[in-house]
Structure formats: C-alpha cells, structure tokens
Write a protein that holds these residues in place. Structure first.
Motif, short mmCIF file in Angstrom:
data_model
loop_
_atom_site.label_atom_id
_atom_site.label_comp_id
_atom_site.label_asym_id
_atom_site.label_seq_id
_atom_site.Cartn_x
_atom_site.Cartn_y
_atom_site.Cartn_z
N THR A 159 -6.27 2.14 -7.71
CA THR A 159 -5.74 3.23 -7.99
C THR A 159 -5.12 4.20 -6.63
N ILE A 160 -4.29 4.88 -6.76
CA ILE A 160 -3.58 5.51 -5.42
C ILE A 160 -4.49 6.67 -5.07
N ASP A 161 -5.05 6.77 -4.00
CA ASP A 161 -5.88 7.81 -3.61
C ASP A 161 -5.36 8.47 -2.24
N PHE A 162 -5.34 9.88 -2.45
CA PHE A 162 -4.88 10.60 -0.99
C PHE A 162 -5.84 10.74 -0.23
N THR A 163 -5.94 9.94 0.88
CA THR A 163 -7.08 10.09 1.79
C THR A 163 -6.79 11.21 2.93
N ARG A 164 -7.83 11.23 3.78
CA ARG A 164 -7.86 12.07 4.79
C ARG A 164 -6.80 11.79 5.76
N ALA A 215 -1.21 -2.56 -3.70
CA ALA A 215 -1.49 -3.19 -5.12
C ALA A 215 -1.10 -4.99 -5.14
N LEU A 216 -0.58 -5.39 -4.06
CA LEU A 216 -0.51 -6.91 -4.00
C LEU A 216 -1.88 -7.37 -3.50
N ILE A 217 -2.55 -6.53 -2.67
CA ILE A 217 -3.82 -7.10 -2.17
C ILE A 217 -4.76 -7.03 -3.15
N PHE A 218 -5.19 -5.79 -3.65
CA PHE A 218 -6.09 -5.40 -4.29
C PHE A 218 -6.01 -5.63 -5.84
N TYR A 250 4.52 4.25 -0.93
CA TYR A 250 4.74 2.83 -0.87
C TYR A 250 3.80 2.01 -0.24
N ARG A 251 3.20 2.40 0.60
CA ARG A 251 2.04 1.27 1.02
C ARG A 251 0.88 1.33 -0.06
N LYS A 252 0.65 2.40 -0.71
CA LYS A 252 -0.45 2.26 -1.69
C LYS A 252 0.10 1.71 -3.07
N ASP A 302 -0.80 -11.35 5.19
CA ASP A 302 -0.08 -11.97 6.15
C ASP A 302 0.72 -11.26 7.23
N TYR A 303 1.58 -11.68 8.25
CA TYR A 303 2.30 -10.57 9.21
C TYR A 303 3.59 -9.92 8.68
N THR A 304 4.02 -10.87 7.27
CA THR A 304 5.30 -10.45 6.66
C THR A 304 5.07 -8.90 6.29
N PHE A 305 3.95 -8.44 5.62
CA PHE A 305 3.59 -7.23 5.56
C PHE A 305 4.03 -6.23 6.55
N TYR A 306 3.93 -6.45 7.99
CA TYR A 306 3.99 -5.69 9.22
C TYR A 306 5.60 -5.37 9.06
N TYR A 307 6.16 -6.49 9.03
CA TYR A 307 7.73 -6.22 8.97
C TYR A 307 8.45 -5.45 7.91
N LYS A 308 7.57 -5.42 6.64
CA LYS A 308 7.98 -4.73 5.38
C LYS A 308 7.74 -3.39 5.77
N HIS A 309 6.63 -3.22 6.44
CA HIS A 309 6.12 -1.83 6.57
C HIS A 309 7.11 -1.10 7.56
N ILE A 310 7.51 -1.65 8.88
CA ILE A 310 8.21 -1.19 9.65
C ILE A 310 9.73 -0.67 9.25
#
Length: 471
Positions: free
Chosen positions: A43-48, A35-38, A28-30, A109-117
C-alpha cells in the motif's frame, strides 16, 4: 511593471513545478520501487517525509534558482540560455536531494539508485522547463510587438548612430531595444545625421537625460579606437545601473577583452564592468548576511565594551552617523562607534590624520583595532554595504577625487565595503591625493572581483587587525 510580472510568473511556475515533481516522484518510488521490493500488494502511504517534502523541497528549488542567477534579469534571458540554466539546475538540485534524502533508501541493487536519480531529474526538468518556455515565448512575442522593451539612448548623432538605429528597427529577431533619442557628443553637433527633435541633449547633461527617460541601455556611436573620447563618455556613464554597448575595432575582436553580442547585422560590444557572474554575486550577498549576523553575535561582548568605553571617554552620542555614497550613487547613513570628540567637523569635512587631536584616547584604540566599524555590519544587513568592497566616501570628497580621477565613478557600480583591497594594500588616506593613489587598488579589485579574492581580502584584513595597523 512588466519585469515584476514576468518574474512573478517564473517564481510561481517554478514553485508549482517543484511541488508537482516531488509528489510525482514520491508516487513513483512508492508505486514502482517499493512494489518491486515488497510486492504488488504494498500500500502507498503518505509519510511524514512526504508532507515535509511538500513544504521544504519547493523552497529548496526556488533558493537554488535564485542563487544561480535565474531570477536576476528575466527580460534579458534568451530561450537557449534558459534551457541551459534549467538543465544545469535540475542536475545539481536532483543530485543534492538524492544524496541528502534518498541515499539511505532500502534497495535490492544499485540500479535502483540510477533509476531514482534519472526519474527525479526527468520529472523536475520537464515540469520546470515547459512552463518556463511558455513564459519566455510570450515574452519574446511582446518584444516583437513592442509592448515591452528597454529604453535605449544612443550617444552620437552621426551616420553611425543613424545606421545603428536603422539596424535595431529592421531586425527580424528583436533585442528589445527601444531607441528614445540621441545625445550629441559636442554642443555644436556638426555631425548631425538624425532628426533634430530626437536629440535630447548634449554629453554634459546626460545624467538628466538618463533619469528623465528612465534609460536602461546606452549605445556609444563612436569608434572604440578613439580612446580619449570613449573614456570620457564611459566615465560619465560609470556608476549607473545601465548596460553600455559600443562599436568594436579589430583589436577588441581579436583580443577577446570584451563580451561580444550581435545586435541585428551590426556587432556591438558590451563594455566590461569586471563584475562577478550573477551566481557569485548572489552567493556574495548571502555570505555578507551570514558573516554580518555571526559577526554581530560573536562580537557582541566587544560591542558592549565599546559602548561603555565611548560613553565614558567623552560627551556625545555612542554611534556616529555620517552620510556616504553607495551603489549607483545612492546616499546612505553609515554607522560607526564614535572615536572623535563631539562636533569634530564643526568647521567642515576633514579627513583623519596620524596624530589627529580630534580622536579621543579610547577612540584611538577603536581605530587601531577597527572596532569602531562593527556597527557597519548593520549597514551590510540593510543591503547598503558589503563585507568586501571599496570604502564608501562622502559626496564632498568624491567631487574632489573626480576632478583629477573621473574614473572613480566606476566604483559606484558595486556596494561599498567594510574592508577593501585598497584598505589592505594602502590603508587609510589622509588627503585627496592619497585617496586617488588608493583608488588604483580598488579599481584592480573591481576588474578582478571573485569570491576567492574576497576571501583573501578578509584574511589579510584579519591579519592587519591582529597586528594593530589601524589608524
């Protein structure tokens, strides 16, 4: 067996739910946030962080559920309580993960924090609760069909006992109580209103009946206004890992002194044992382990000095091992640095006194500083003792105490401790009379157990040690 099966089902489903929730939230985050930011071509990469989360996040959730008490007694968990616990744990865990791992995310913006939670909370709750609801529904069905239940003993053979049995068996929503028989309050059994073949014994041999039939719950079929009879019954049952219920009088209901529960059409009270809530008991156990490990490490130089001192003070072993009675009356071996001459009790059990000549010169230092009790941290790690709790006694002295104070058995409901409220307020006892006098402080602790009270007792114990009040 059934209890372990359902417990394993809950743990496995919670682990898989936490694993899937983390994967979905990461995607969801990726897919959404980044996607909205970049841009959509991101591309969705699976990081450490993703692979580390797969290992750690499910373990975090299992630890949270265990500490909250969800796994303590899965068979006695209502679906409404299960819903509340799942919501509370999901909120608490999601906030912790957010502030620990997601707060430094780059966002426009901070609305992303609320959506993440909200996204993390929603995914975690749904994936956790649906399997839990399925498991609990299966469990309720097995209660209804009688495939699982709690072996229940009714104390009393009168009309009240017969009525309670009828209500238990006729209730549409089962509590799981499976009545295996009755115990007569007196040997003559003049009030018998139940089949004689179902009377398993008398009050005096109730321990044998409980052990033989593996009783988990006891219902006392006598009015709570009959305090003398009720106290005698409760004292006989105290110190056992069973649930005790009784019939309330109007004072019990109005005072709110007892926890009310409805069994069929008859209201019963669960006799209060003054024990901590499940989550506090679990935290207390974790703190016991933590304090014991730190204590053994920090006090290792002092322990080495004690070993050398005991070795050269008098012939005999360094560690003194003695059988004590622990939780639910289970014997265990308690460890201490030896402070007396070898074979100090060759003539039988004998309590220490202020000018006890059996104590070695170095042993007197050990007792004054309480250094002789350092090895008991090992008993704590083994689960036989707690840092704070009533001091464990020998079976010989417990029998003597119970002759005058049968309510001592209530202390056997909790783990004994290295230090206690009775130890702080009264100190060491030199005879059975003083043991009984100290008992009142331990009973007060039992009725007021909390992490806060434990903390106070530890502080006062430290003050006593620094002032050399040991004996």
């Amino acid at each position: 067996m059934k209890r372990r099966k359902f417990l394993a089902s809950y743990i496995i489903s919670d682990y898989l739910a936490a694993l899937c929730a983390w994967i979905l939230f990461y995607l969801y985050r990726k897919h959404y946030a980044e996607a909205l930011i970049f841009g959509q071509n991101h591309t969705i990469d699976f990081t450490r962080q993703f692979y580390l989360g797969i290992i750690l996040i499910p373990l975090f959730w299992l630890c949270l559920y265990a500490i909250s008490g969800f796994y303590n007694d899965v068979l006695r968990k209502s679906r409404l309580l299960e819903l509340g616990q799942t919501i509370f744990s999901a909120i608490l865990g999601s906030l912790f993960i957010f502030f620990m791992f997601l707060l430094d995310d780059y966002i426009p913006d901070y609305t992303f924090y609320y959506k993440h939670i909200l996204a993390l909370l929603g995914i975690q709750f749904v994936l956790t609760y649906i399997p839990r609801l399925s498991i609990s529904t299966i469990m309720v069905h097995q209660f209804k069909t009688g495939r699982i239940g709690f072996p229940t003993l009714i104390i009393g053979t009168n009309e009240v006992a017969r009525r309670i049995t009828h209500e238990l068996e006729s209730q549409s929503v089962p509590t799981g109580n499976q009545v295996v028989g009755y115990v007569a309050i007196d040997e003559k059994n003049n009030e018998a209103e139940v089949p004689s073949e179902q009377v398993l014994g008398h009050l005096k041999n109730i321990p044998e009946v409980i052990n033989q039939h593996k009783i988990e719950e006891v219902i006392i079929a006598t009015e709570s206004s009959d305090h003398k009879k009720l106290n005698d019954i409760i004292n006989r049952l105290a110190g056992r890992n069973i649930i005790i219920r009784g019939i309330p009088d109007i004072y019990d209901i109005l005072s709110g002194a007892v926890k009310m529960t409805t069994v069929y059409s008859s209201p019963l009270i669960q006799i209060s044992n003054g024990i901590m809530p499940a989550w506090q008991m679990n935290i207390k156990r974790l703190l016991d382990i933590f304090i014991s490990i730190i204590g053994l490490i920090v006090l290792s130089p002092l322990s080495l000095a004690c070993i050398i001192g005991v070795r050269f003070s008098s012939p005999g072993p360094i560690l003194y091992r003695q059988e004590r009675i622990g939780r639910y009356g289970k014997p265990f071996i308690m460890y201490k640095f030896r402070s007396m001459y070898n074979d100090a009790e060759k003539n039988g059990p004998d309590l220490s006194s202020h000018n006890d000549k059996r104590i070695t010169p170095f042993g007197r230092f050990l007792r004054k500083s309480h250094s002789d009790e350092i090895p008991q941290f090992v008993n704590v790690l083994k689960g036989e003792m707690s840092v704070v709790g009533p001091r464990p006694e020998r079976a010989f002295y417990i029998r003597k105490i119970e002759e005058s104070a049968p309510h001592y058995r209530h202390l056997l409901r909790i783990r004994p401790g290295i230090t206690s409220w009775g130890q702080v307020k009264y100190g060491y006892a030199e005879n059975v009379t003083q043991m009984i006098q100290r008992l009142q402080y331990d009973l007060i602790y039992l009725r007021n157990m909390s992490l806060y009270v434990d903390f106070k007792i530890i502080i006062y114990t430290a003050i006593n040690i620094l002032q050399g009040r040991g004996k």
